[in-house]
Motif scaffolding. Structure first.
Motif, PDB file in Angstrom:
ATOM      1  N   ASP A  76       0.852  -1.182   0.000  1.00 32.63           N
ATOM      2  CA  ASP A  76       0.000   0.000   0.000  1.00 32.63           C
ATOM      3  C   ASP A  76       0.893   1.239   0.000  1.00 32.63           C
ATOM      4  N   VAL A  77       0.806   2.044  -1.031  1.00 30.27           N
ATOM      5  CA  VAL A  77       1.712   3.174  -1.217  1.00 30.27           C
ATOM      6  C   VAL A  77       1.599   4.187  -0.087  1.00 30.27           C
ATOM      7  N   GLU A  78       0.395   4.615   0.250  1.00 32.30           N
ATOM      8  CA  GLU A  78       0.226   5.645   1.280  1.00 32.30           C
ATOM      9  C   GLU A  78       0.702   5.166   2.641  1.00 32.30           C
ATOM     10  N   TYR A  79       0.442   3.890   2.943  1.00 31.31           N
ATOM     11  CA  TYR A  79       0.864   3.363   4.235  1.00 31.31           C
ATOM     12  C   TYR A  79       2.391   3.290   4.316  1.00 31.31           C
ATOM     13  N   LEU A  80       3.021   2.898   3.198  1.00 34.03           N
ATOM     14  CA  LEU A  80       4.478   2.837   3.189  1.00 34.03           C
ATOM     15  C   LEU A  80       5.092   4.234   3.320  1.00 34.03           C
ATOM     16  N   VAL A  81       4.478   5.229   2.666  1.00 32.74           N
ATOM     17  CA  VAL A  81       4.950   6.608   2.804  1.00 32.74           C
ATOM     18  C   VAL A  81       4.929   7.006   4.280  1.00 32.74           C
ATOM     19  N   TYR A  82       3.836   6.670   4.958  1.00 28.45           N
ATOM     20  CA  TYR A  82       3.722   7.000   6.386  1.00 28.45           C
ATOM     21  C   TYR A  82       4.758   6.236   7.209  1.00 28.45           C
ATOM     22  N   GLN A  83       4.886   4.917   6.946  1.00 26.86           N
ATOM     23  CA  GLN A  83       5.820   4.102   7.710  1.00 26.86           C
ATOM     24  C   GLN A  83       7.250   4.620   7.613  1.00 26.86           C
ATOM     25  N   ILE A  84       7.686   4.868   6.380  1.00 25.29           N
ATOM     26  CA  ILE A  84       9.067   5.298   6.171  1.00 25.29           C
ATOM     27  C   ILE A  84       9.276   6.712   6.705  1.00 25.29           C
ATOM     28  N   SER A  85       8.301   7.593   6.501  1.00 25.88           N
ATOM     29  CA  SER A  85       8.400   8.954   7.032  1.00 25.88           C
ATOM     30  C   SER A  85       8.526   8.928   8.549  1.00 25.88           C
ATOM     31  N   ARG A  86       7.748   8.069   9.184  1.00 28.97           N
ATOM     32  CA  ARG A  86       7.812   7.953  10.649  1.00 28.97           C
ATOM     33  C   ARG A  86       9.174   7.416  11.086  1.00 28.97           C
ATOM     34  N   GLU A  87       9.667   6.398  10.370  1.00 30.61           N
ATOM     35  CA  GLU A  87      10.953   5.805  10.731  1.00 30.61           C
ATOM     36  C   GLU A  87      12.090   6.811  10.570  1.00 30.61           C
ATOM     37  N   LEU A  88      12.003   7.647   9.535  1.00 30.21           N
ATOM     38  CA  LEU A  88      13.043   8.652   9.297  1.00 30.21           C
ATOM     39  C   LEU A  88      12.866   9.896  10.161  1.00 30.21           C
ATOM     40  N   GLY A  89      11.772   9.969  10.902  1.00 33.85           N
ATOM     41  CA  GLY A  89      11.546  11.127  11.762  1.00 33.85           C
ATOM     42  C   GLY A  89      10.994  12.322  11.033  1.00 33.85           C
ATOM     43  N   LEU A  90      10.332  12.070   9.901  1.00 35.03           N
ATOM     44  CA  LEU A  90       9.841  13.175   9.076  1.00 35.03           C
ATOM     45  C   LEU A  90       8.403  13.561   9.379  1.00 35.03           C
ATOM     46  N   THR A  91       7.822  12.947  10.397  1.00 36.82           N
ATOM     47  CA  THR A  91       6.456  13.311  10.762  1.00 36.82           C
ATOM     48  C   THR A  91       6.446  14.468  11.760  1.00 36.82           C
ATOM     49  N   GLN A  92       7.610  15.025  12.048  1.00 38.60           N
ATOM     50  CA  GLN A  92       7.700  16.202  12.904  1.00 38.60           C
ATOM     51  C   GLN A  92       8.517  17.275  12.197  1.00 38.60           C
ATOM     52  N   ASP A  93       8.496  18.477  12.744  1.00 36.76           N
ATOM     53  CA  ASP A  93       9.206  19.603  12.152  1.00 36.76           C
ATOM     54  C   ASP A  93      10.637  19.636  12.687  1.00 36.76           C
ATOM     55  N   TRP A  94      11.624  19.695  11.777  1.00 40.17           N
ATOM     56  CA  TRP A  94      13.030  19.756  12.178  1.00 40.17           C
ATOM     57  C   TRP A  94      13.618  21.114  11.799  1.00 40.17           C
ATOM     58  N   PRO A  95      13.891  21.977  12.777  1.00 43.89           N
ATOM     59  CA  PRO A  95      14.548  23.250  12.469  1.00 43.89           C
ATOM     60  C   PRO A  95      16.011  23.021  12.114  1.00 43.89           C
ATOM     61  N   VAL A  96      16.466  23.687  11.068  1.00 41.10           N
ATOM     62  CA  VAL A  96      17.831  23.515  10.558  1.00 41.10           C
ATOM     63  C   VAL A  96      18.495  24.882  10.430  1.00 41.10           C
ATOM     64  N   VAL A  97      19.790  24.951  10.754  1.00 38.59           N
ATOM     65  CA  VAL A  97      20.551  26.174  10.485  1.00 38.59           C
ATOM     66  C   VAL A  97      21.564  25.879   9.388  1.00 38.59           C
ATOM     67  N   ILE A  98      21.766  26.853   8.508  1.00 35.81           N
ATOM     68  CA  ILE A  98      22.780  26.748   7.463  1.00 35.81           C
ATOM     69  C   ILE A  98      23.860  27.768   7.773  1.00 35.81           C
ATOM     70  N   VAL A  99      25.085  27.300   7.903  1.00 36.71           N
ATOM     71  CA  VAL A  99      26.209  28.172   8.219  1.00 36.71           C
ATOM     72  C   VAL A  99      27.101  28.285   6.985  1.00 36.71           C
ATOM     73  N   GLY A 100      27.306  29.524   6.523  1.00 36.04           N
ATOM     74  CA  GLY A 100      28.082  29.766   5.315  1.00 36.04           C
ATOM     75  C   GLY A 100      27.153  30.081   4.162  1.00 36.04           C
ATOM     76  N   ILE A 101      26.854  31.372   3.960  1.00 34.19           N
ATOM     77  CA  ILE A 101      25.870  31.752   2.946  1.00 34.19           C
ATOM     78  C   ILE A 101      26.583  32.356   1.730  1.00 34.19           C
ATOM     79  N   GLY A 102      27.456  31.535   1.150  1.00 31.94           N
ATOM     80  CA  GLY A 102      28.044  31.886  -0.136  1.00 31.94           C
ATOM     81  C   GLY A 102      27.103  31.382  -1.232  1.00 31.94           C
ATOM     82  N   ASN A 103      27.676  31.076  -2.390  1.00 31.34           N
ATOM     83  CA  ASN A 103      26.839  30.596  -3.496  1.00 31.34           C
ATOM     84  C   ASN A 103      26.115  29.299  -3.137  1.00 31.34           C
TER      85      ASN A 103
END
Length: 253
Positions: A76-103
């Protein structure tokens, strides 16, 4: 000074091999494309082909998630999307900082794929005072003097380093000291980090060098194949010609 290895052991706490973890984003990308086309189910063979792996490896990877599919139906495609997203921790918001704002840092800031995959660019940081306050991708750049405060204020645990190689280790040390435990490194250098900190390195020049190796090998194989095809024809002489290539030296009686 932060020292030690640059990655965690080969398996996670749930017993999922690191190699399987590295393939989960490939499966998720293929599944997301299927979901966008409203495909309800997919076979292991079809999904493996879309992800660029063999089906036996895919089925083994999914067994670690407790997902075995249905015989004759597939996954089931939708269920697998949910399963893998949950396993990767993508069901929550992850704040990220980028250091070095060149090109490169600016290009990463403008990448629209972060937000759709659960990552929010919380701050852009650069050492150049002239960059402070300038908006990039709608986010004002902040000076590295405020790095620790920015990380603490935004609850950041993931940092992206896009600085020159000479500055990368110092930036890494400050990120780790401020509480960052995962780093994506675009700087062309190896970072030393303490236990408990994950580092993923992206080096575009290395990837291009690997592609150059494969191109050179393919060119060599093609040249060798061409030589093999030409050599027999060059050595063979017709049976009805003499050494001078005209008529036989001795005519038959």
């Amino acid at each position: 000074m932060a020292t030690g290895r640059t990655h965690r052991p080969a398996t996670r706490s749930r017993g999922i091999p690191e190699a399987t973890v590295a393939r989960l984003p490939l499966y998720l990308r293929a599944l997301t494309a299927l979901s966008e086309r409203s495909v309800p189910t997919v076979s292991s063979e079809e999904l493996a082909a879309a992800a660029g792996v063999n089906s036996a490896k895919l089925r083994k990877d999914f067994s670690y998630l407790g997902s075995y599919g249905t015989r004759g139906v597939g996954y089931d495609v939708e269920y697998l999307v949910y399963q893998i997203s949950r396993e990767l921790g993508l069901t929550q918001d992850w704040p990220v900082v980028i250091v070095g704002i060149g090109n490169l840092g600016a290009a990463l800031a403008n990448y629209g794929g972060f937000a759709s995959r659960g990552f929010r660019v919380a701050a852009l940081i650069d050492a150049d005072p002239a960059m402070a306050g300038k908006p990039v991708a709608g986010i004002p750049v902040q000076h590295t003097d405020d790095l620790e405060r920015i990380i603490q204020d935004n609850g950041v645990s993931i940092g992206v380093i896009a600085t020159p190689a000479g500055a990368a280790q110092q930036v890494c040390d400050r990120l780790v000291a401020a509480g960052v435990t995962s780093i994506l490194n675009f700087a062309p250098t190896v970072l030393n980090v303490p236990d408990g900190v994950d580092v993923r390195k992206v080096d575009l020049s290395i990837e291009l060098q690997i592609l150059a190796f494969h191109e050179q090998r393919k060119a060599g194989e093609e040249a060798a194949a061409a030589d093999t095809a030409v050599a027999p024809a060059a050595r063979k002489q017709p049976a009805d010609k003499g050494p001078d290539g005209d008529v036989p030296a001795v005519m038959p009686a």
